[in-house]
Design a protein around this motif. Structure first.
Motif, PDB file in Angstrom:
ATOM      1  N   TRP A  86      22.624  33.020  15.215  1.00  0.00           N
ATOM      2  CA  TRP A  86      22.328  31.611  14.946  1.00  0.00           C
ATOM      3  C   TRP A  86      23.147  30.680  15.840  1.00  0.00           C
ATOM      4  N   LEU A  87      24.222  31.175  16.415  1.00  0.00           N
ATOM      5  CA  LEU A  87      25.044  30.329  17.288  1.00  0.00           C
ATOM      6  C   LEU A  87      24.317  29.910  18.557  1.00  0.00           C
ATOM      7  N   VAL A  88      23.235  30.612  18.917  1.00  0.00           N
ATOM      8  CA  VAL A  88      22.502  30.236  20.132  1.00  0.00           C
ATOM      9  C   VAL A  88      21.549  29.083  19.877  1.00  0.00           C
ATOM     10  N   VAL A  89      21.277  28.773  18.619  1.00  0.00           N
ATOM     11  CA  VAL A  89      20.210  27.822  18.293  1.00  0.00           C
ATOM     12  C   VAL A  89      20.466  26.420  18.853  1.00  0.00           C
ATOM     13  N   PRO A  90      21.660  25.821  18.694  1.00  0.00           N
ATOM     14  CA  PRO A  90      21.832  24.456  19.216  1.00  0.00           C
ATOM     15  C   PRO A  90      21.574  24.344  20.717  1.00  0.00           C
ATOM     16  N   THR A  91      22.103  25.282  21.486  1.00  0.00           N
ATOM     17  CA  THR A  91      21.912  25.224  22.941  1.00  0.00           C
ATOM     18  C   THR A  91      20.451  25.414  23.316  1.00  0.00           C
ATOM     19  N   LEU A  92      19.798  26.404  22.697  1.00  0.00           N
ATOM     20  CA  LEU A  92      18.383  26.625  23.008  1.00  0.00           C
ATOM     21  C   LEU A  92      17.517  25.480  22.520  1.00  0.00           C
ATOM     22  N   ALA A  93      17.905  24.849  21.408  1.00  0.00           N
ATOM     23  CA  ALA A  93      17.090  23.762  20.858  1.00  0.00           C
ATOM     24  C   ALA A  93      17.014  22.580  21.811  1.00  0.00           C
ATOM     25  N   TRP A  94      18.172  22.131  22.318  1.00  0.00           N
ATOM     26  CA  TRP A  94      18.107  20.963  23.208  1.00  0.00           C
ATOM     27  C   TRP A  94      17.479  21.328  24.542  1.00  0.00           C
ATOM     28  N   ARG A  95      17.675  22.562  24.996  1.00  0.00           N
ATOM     29  CA  ARG A  95      17.077  22.952  26.270  1.00  0.00           C
ATOM     30  C   ARG A  95      15.561  23.053  26.172  1.00  0.00           C
ATOM     31  N   PHE A  96      15.079  23.651  25.109  1.00  0.00           N
ATOM     32  CA  PHE A  96      13.643  23.853  24.967  1.00  0.00           C
ATOM     33  C   PHE A  96      12.916  22.577  24.556  1.00  0.00           C
ATOM     34  N   ALA A  97      13.649  21.615  23.999  1.00  0.00           N
ATOM     35  CA  ALA A  97      13.016  20.367  23.583  1.00  0.00           C
ATOM     36  C   ALA A  97      12.790  19.413  24.744  1.00  0.00           C
ATOM     37  N   THR A  98      13.483  19.631  25.853  1.00  0.00           N
ATOM     38  CA  THR A  98      13.353  18.726  26.986  1.00  0.00           C
ATOM     39  C   THR A  98      12.067  18.985  27.769  1.00  0.00           C
ATOM     40  N   ASP A  99      11.657  17.973  28.535  1.00  0.00           N
ATOM     41  CA  ASP A  99      10.504  18.173  29.415  1.00  0.00           C
ATOM     42  C   ASP A  99      10.940  18.510  30.835  1.00  0.00           C
ATOM     43  N   ASN A 100      12.227  18.842  31.002  1.00  0.00           N
ATOM     44  CA  ASN A 100      12.761  19.224  32.314  1.00  0.00           C
ATOM     45  C   ASN A 100      12.723  20.748  32.442  1.00  0.00           C
ATOM     46  N   PRO A 101      11.844  21.308  33.271  1.00  0.00           N
ATOM     47  CA  PRO A 101      11.689  22.772  33.348  1.00  0.00           C
ATOM     48  C   PRO A 101      12.951  23.502  33.789  1.00  0.00           C
ATOM     49  N   SER A 102      13.852  22.831  34.494  1.00  0.00           N
ATOM     50  CA  SER A 102      15.065  23.516  34.954  1.00  0.00           C
ATOM     51  C   SER A 102      15.942  23.975  33.798  1.00  0.00           C
ATOM     52  N   TYR A 103      15.764  23.370  32.617  1.00  0.00           N
ATOM     53  CA  TYR A 103      16.547  23.774  31.447  1.00  0.00           C
ATOM     54  C   TYR A 103      15.927  24.972  30.711  1.00  0.00           C
ATOM     55  N   TRP A 104      14.696  25.277  30.975  1.00  0.00           N
ATOM     56  CA  TRP A 104      13.996  26.279  30.180  1.00  0.00           C
ATOM     57  C   TRP A 104      14.339  27.712  30.586  1.00  0.00           C
ATOM     58  N   GLY A 105      14.573  27.920  31.859  1.00  0.00           N
ATOM     59  CA  GLY A 105      14.639  29.273  32.395  1.00  0.00           C
ATOM     60  C   GLY A 105      16.019  29.898  32.371  1.00  0.00           C
ATOM     61  N   THR A 106      16.197  30.903  33.232  1.00  0.00           N
ATOM     62  CA  THR A 106      17.409  31.717  33.228  1.00  0.00           C
ATOM     63  C   THR A 106      18.342  31.389  34.387  1.00  0.00           C
ATOM     64  N   GLY A 107      18.028  30.353  35.151  1.00  0.00           N
ATOM     65  CA  GLY A 107      18.857  30.018  36.295  1.00  0.00           C
ATOM     66  C   GLY A 107      19.995  29.071  35.960  1.00  0.00           C
ATOM     67  N   TYR A 108      20.798  28.806  36.973  1.00  0.00           N
ATOM     68  CA  TYR A 108      21.918  27.869  36.882  1.00  0.00           C
ATOM     69  C   TYR A 108      22.933  28.320  35.826  1.00  0.00           C
TER      70      TYR A 108
END
Length: 470
Positions: free
Chosen positions: A287-309
């Motif tokens: 469950w500790l991954v949820v906050p980070t994944l939530a804001w990343r997946f909620a954005t419309d910026n594709p650079s946050y969605w993937g496995t890079g950076y």
């Protein structure tokens, strides 16, 4: 000497050597960038001289605390006084990433045995999220990786006070990390320490809210400029963020989350869980991954969605801790069948990690070609050496971190109206253009010569050095 006690530190040393070699070679080969290594170099350099973290690469007079709330990087200031170089930041990041191996491996050794611990420690050390971050400049999340490794380990071992103590510094890493602190608090509460858990959760939520709505806007009069980036359609957070604005932003978040199914996002989730053979799903620690994944997946910026950076680095110690906890829960069920399942899971984890490793930056240090510099890099260094210390320089992205430890550096093309503040321009016309295009870069260089009094004093292999004469 107790060999089991040394093992976690040996794994950490191997990881450190790999991460540090990768970062230093990238810097030597001019594969780092002003955005972001140069920015953090300017901030830490300012801290080291007792100044506010003003970063000219972001803009003249721009305080980095008004961009992201990351005062934790000030801890590097004493080391910067000893070694005033962007290289120091890369080595420090390598150490922070590598040290996270220690608590995870120790816990695995105590609970599962030596060989499972070696496999889990190696899988964390070679994980794609850490590799991507180590191969992309320096970022404040390196501190978060270490704190989360210790906090998640303490949670798994039910050392709940220690879990809270290690989670609270996350508030100083980045403004969104307080949400992860809040989840740590919830997990503490579910383990019986309700007062401690509630206090930790409230501190995490209140800390993030304070940073986004008060502290960052105090430094940046535009407010929290990433709110719209994270929640499409949201308003910029400021100290005047009222009930109406909050309602609008919550509505925007719900609207964004409704469209979460996406192949890139699904791929990120699979990549996160597959190296644990999906055993991490058996542990509440996931469950500790949820906050980070939530804001990343909620954005419309594709650079946050993937496995890079660097965005997934903080998820790696959580996944490793959840993997350990999941295996422990299997072992507790007893019987030969659970032991066999555990061994299969460890074999799958090792196989998946090994399969992914060759495509990751950390594997590149084994390639001989990465240990030699091109003639283009040599030409760049010759021209860079012609710029005096203490100068004010406008440059291209790849050259910026070569200068930030000794000059005042801005990014060519982002602040054309302020170009007259600069005494020098050095531009790599063969490197990847950022910002803009190659055509725009050439246009900016022509403008500098025709309108701002610069002249070309040296040129080599597509690299131009200009000095102000008027």
């Amino acid at each position: 000497m107790n060999r089991p006690a040394v093992l976690p530190w040996l794994l950490a040393a191997i990881c450190f050597a790999d991460y540090a070699a990768l970062g230093l070679r990238d810097q030597a080969r001019m594969l780092t960038s002003g955005f972001d290594l140069g920015i953090f170099d300017q901030a830490v350099r300012a801290y080291a001289h007792g100044q506010a973290p003003v970063t000219p690469l972001k803009g003249f007079g721009v305080n980095l605390l008004g961009d992201h709330f990351s005062p934790i990087t000030a801890l590097l200031a004493p080391f910067y006084r000893i070694w005033p170089s962007a290289d120091m930041l890369l080595v420090a990041q390598a150490a922070l990433f590598a040290l996270a191996v220690v608590p995870l491996t120790r816990w695995a050794m105590r609970a599962l045995g030596t060989w499972p611990a070696v496999i889990i420690g190696a899988c964390y050390g070679a994980s794609w999220g850490i590799a991507s971050a180590a191969g992309f400049d320096f970022h404040e999340v390196a501190f978060g990786v270490l704190f989360l490794a210790f906090s998640a380990t303490a949670l798994g071992e039910r050392r709940l006070t220690a879990a809270a103590v290690w989670a609270l510094p996350l508030l100083l890493v980045k403004e969104d990390m307080g949400l992860t602190t809040a989840v740590v608090g919830i997990l503490i509460a579910t383990r019986g320490r309700r007062v401690l858990g509630l206090a930790t959760a409230v501190a995490g939520l209140a800390g993030s809210l304070l940073e986004i709505t008060v502290l960052i806007p105090m430094v940046n009069h535009h407010g929290y400029t990433y709110m719209n980036n994270v929640i499409p359609g949201a308003s910029s957070a400021s100290s005047a963020w009222g009930v109406g604005g909050l309602h609008a932003d919550v509505h925007a978040l719900v609207h964004a989350v409704a469209g979460l199914p996406n192949p890139v996002k699904i791929d990120t989730l699979v990549m996160l869980l597959a190296p644990t053979a999906f055993v991490a799903l058996r542990s509440p620690l996931i469950w500790l991954v949820v906050p980070t994944l939530a804001w990343r997946f909620a954005t419309d910026n594709p650079s946050y969605w993937g496995t890079g950076y660097q965005y997934s680095a903080v998820l790696m110690p959580i996944a490793a801790a959840a993997f350990i906890d999941g295996l422990i829960r299997w072992r507790r069920s007893g019987g030969r069948k659970s032991l066999i399942r555990s061994r299969i899971a460890l074999a799958v984890a090792l196989a998946v990690t090994a399969f992914l490793l060759p495509s990751r930056p950390t594997f590149g240090v084994l390639c001989p070609s990465n240990w030699s510099n091109s003639s283009h890099v040599a030409a760049a260094h010759q021209l860079l050496d012609m710029i005096p210390d203490g100068a004010t320089v406008a440059t291209t992205n790849r050259l910026a971190p070569q200068l930030t430890d000794r000059d005042t550096v801005t990014l060519l093309g982002t602040q054309l109206n302020l170009l007259r503040r600069n005494s020098w321009i050095i531009a790599d016309t063969q490197g990847p253009p950022f910002p803009g295009t190659a055509a725009q870069l050439n246009q900016w260089l022509v403008m500098a010569q025709q309108q701002d009094g610069f002249r070309v004093v040296a040129e080599d292999d597509g690299i131009l050095l200009l000095e102000r004469t008027a």
